[in-house]
Design a protein around this motif. Structure first.
Motif, PDB file in Angstrom:
ATOM      1  N   GLN A  48      -8.673   1.678 -10.796  1.00  0.00           N
ATOM      2  CA  GLN A  48      -8.864   0.515  -9.930  1.00  0.00           C
ATOM      3  C   GLN A  48      -7.839   0.462  -8.801  1.00  0.00           C
ATOM      4  O   GLN A  48      -8.127  -0.073  -7.727  1.00  0.00           O
ATOM      5  N   GLY A  49      -6.655   1.009  -9.017  1.00  0.00           N
ATOM      6  CA  GLY A  49      -5.598   0.969  -8.018  1.00  0.00           C
ATOM      7  C   GLY A  49      -5.692   2.055  -6.957  1.00  0.00           C
ATOM      8  O   GLY A  49      -4.933   2.058  -5.996  1.00  0.00           O
ATOM      9  N   THR A  50      -6.636   2.984  -7.122  1.00  0.00           N
ATOM     10  CA  THR A  50      -6.862   4.014  -6.112  1.00  0.00           C
ATOM     11  C   THR A  50      -7.887   3.466  -5.136  1.00  0.00           C
ATOM     12  O   THR A  50      -9.056   3.304  -5.470  1.00  0.00           O
ATOM     13  N   LEU A  51      -7.455   3.181  -3.917  1.00  0.00           N
ATOM     14  CA  LEU A  51      -8.314   2.549  -2.917  1.00  0.00           C
ATOM     15  C   LEU A  51      -9.139   3.564  -2.136  1.00  0.00           C
ATOM     16  O   LEU A  51     -10.298   3.330  -1.821  1.00  0.00           O
ATOM     17  N   MET A  68       0.830  -1.172   0.000  1.00  0.00           N
ATOM     18  CA  MET A  68       0.000   0.000   0.000  1.00  0.00           C
ATOM     19  C   MET A  68       0.881   1.245   0.000  1.00  0.00           C
ATOM     20  O   MET A  68       1.978   1.242   0.550  1.00  0.00           O
ATOM     21  N   ASP A  82      -7.784  -2.643   3.132  1.00  0.00           N
ATOM     22  CA  ASP A  82      -7.223  -3.965   2.921  1.00  0.00           C
ATOM     23  C   ASP A  82      -5.717  -3.861   3.120  1.00  0.00           C
ATOM     24  O   ASP A  82      -5.035  -3.160   2.384  1.00  0.00           O
ATOM     25  N   ALA A 115       0.387   2.128  -8.767  1.00  0.00           N
ATOM     26  CA  ALA A 115      -0.969   2.672  -8.903  1.00  0.00           C
ATOM     27  C   ALA A 115      -0.962   4.188  -8.718  1.00  0.00           C
ATOM     28  O   ALA A 115      -1.674   4.914  -9.424  1.00  0.00           O
ATOM     29  N   TYR A 155      -3.325   4.148  -2.267  1.00  0.00           N
ATOM     30  CA  TYR A 155      -3.196   3.403  -3.518  1.00  0.00           C
ATOM     31  C   TYR A 155      -2.768   1.973  -3.235  1.00  0.00           C
ATOM     32  O   TYR A 155      -2.117   1.706  -2.217  1.00  0.00           O
ATOM     33  N   ARG A 156      -3.114   1.089  -4.127  1.00  0.00           N
ATOM     34  CA  ARG A 156      -2.737  -0.322  -3.967  1.00  0.00           C
ATOM     35  C   ARG A 156      -1.223  -0.445  -3.796  1.00  0.00           C
ATOM     36  O   ARG A 156      -0.732  -1.218  -2.987  1.00  0.00           O
ATOM     37  N   ASN A 157      -0.465   0.342  -4.559  1.00  0.00           N
ATOM     38  CA  ASN A 157       0.994   0.333  -4.484  1.00  0.00           C
ATOM     39  C   ASN A 157       1.516   1.594  -5.163  1.00  0.00           C
ATOM     40  O   ASN A 157       0.734   2.410  -5.668  1.00  0.00           O
ATOM     41  N   GLN A 214      -3.350  -5.951   2.615  1.00  0.00           N
ATOM     42  CA  GLN A 214      -2.534  -6.898   1.836  1.00  0.00           C
ATOM     43  C   GLN A 214      -1.425  -6.205   1.104  1.00  0.00           C
ATOM     44  O   GLN A 214      -1.487  -5.169   0.619  1.00  0.00           O
TER      45      GLN A 214
END
Length: 103
Positions: free
Chosen positions: A35-38, A1, A101, A63, A58-60, A103
């Motif tokens: 999609q990668g912006t949480l 993240m 999340d 992203a 962001y997912r990473n 993860q």
């Protein structure tokens, strides 16, 4: 993240109103296309009517880079920058959280 907080200070009330309009438009694009912006949460600062704060997760890092390269974000930056007196970006190392999340 990957996460960050950004504070924007607008030059006057008219600039703050325009900034809010631009933010509303870009949020729609981010929601639809990234999609990668949480999390992309925006807020006015209590007691400081010209200040806005964004909390972004962001997912990473990839992203985040994709977000910054997106045409809708590039246009947002071009249009908002003249409205501001200052911007402060703080990159975060996410810790314990509820609602994200991990993860």
């Amino acid at each position: 993240m990957f996460a960050l907080v950004v504070r924007f200070d607008c030059s006057d009330e008219a600039a703050a109103a325009r900034f809010d309009e631009l933010t509303s438009v870009v949020i729609d694009h981010i929601t639809e296309k990234e999609q990668g912006t949480l999390v992309y949460a925006t807020a006015a600062v209590e007691g400081e009517p010209l200040a806005r704060v964004f909390y972004e997760v962001y997912r990473n890092r990839d992203a985040f880079e994709a977000h910054e390269a997106a045409e809708h974000v590039r246009q947002f930056h071009l249009q908002k920058d003249p409205l501001l007196t200052s911007t402060r970006v703080e990159y975060l190392t996410p810790g314990a959280a509820k609602g994200l999340d991990q993860q």
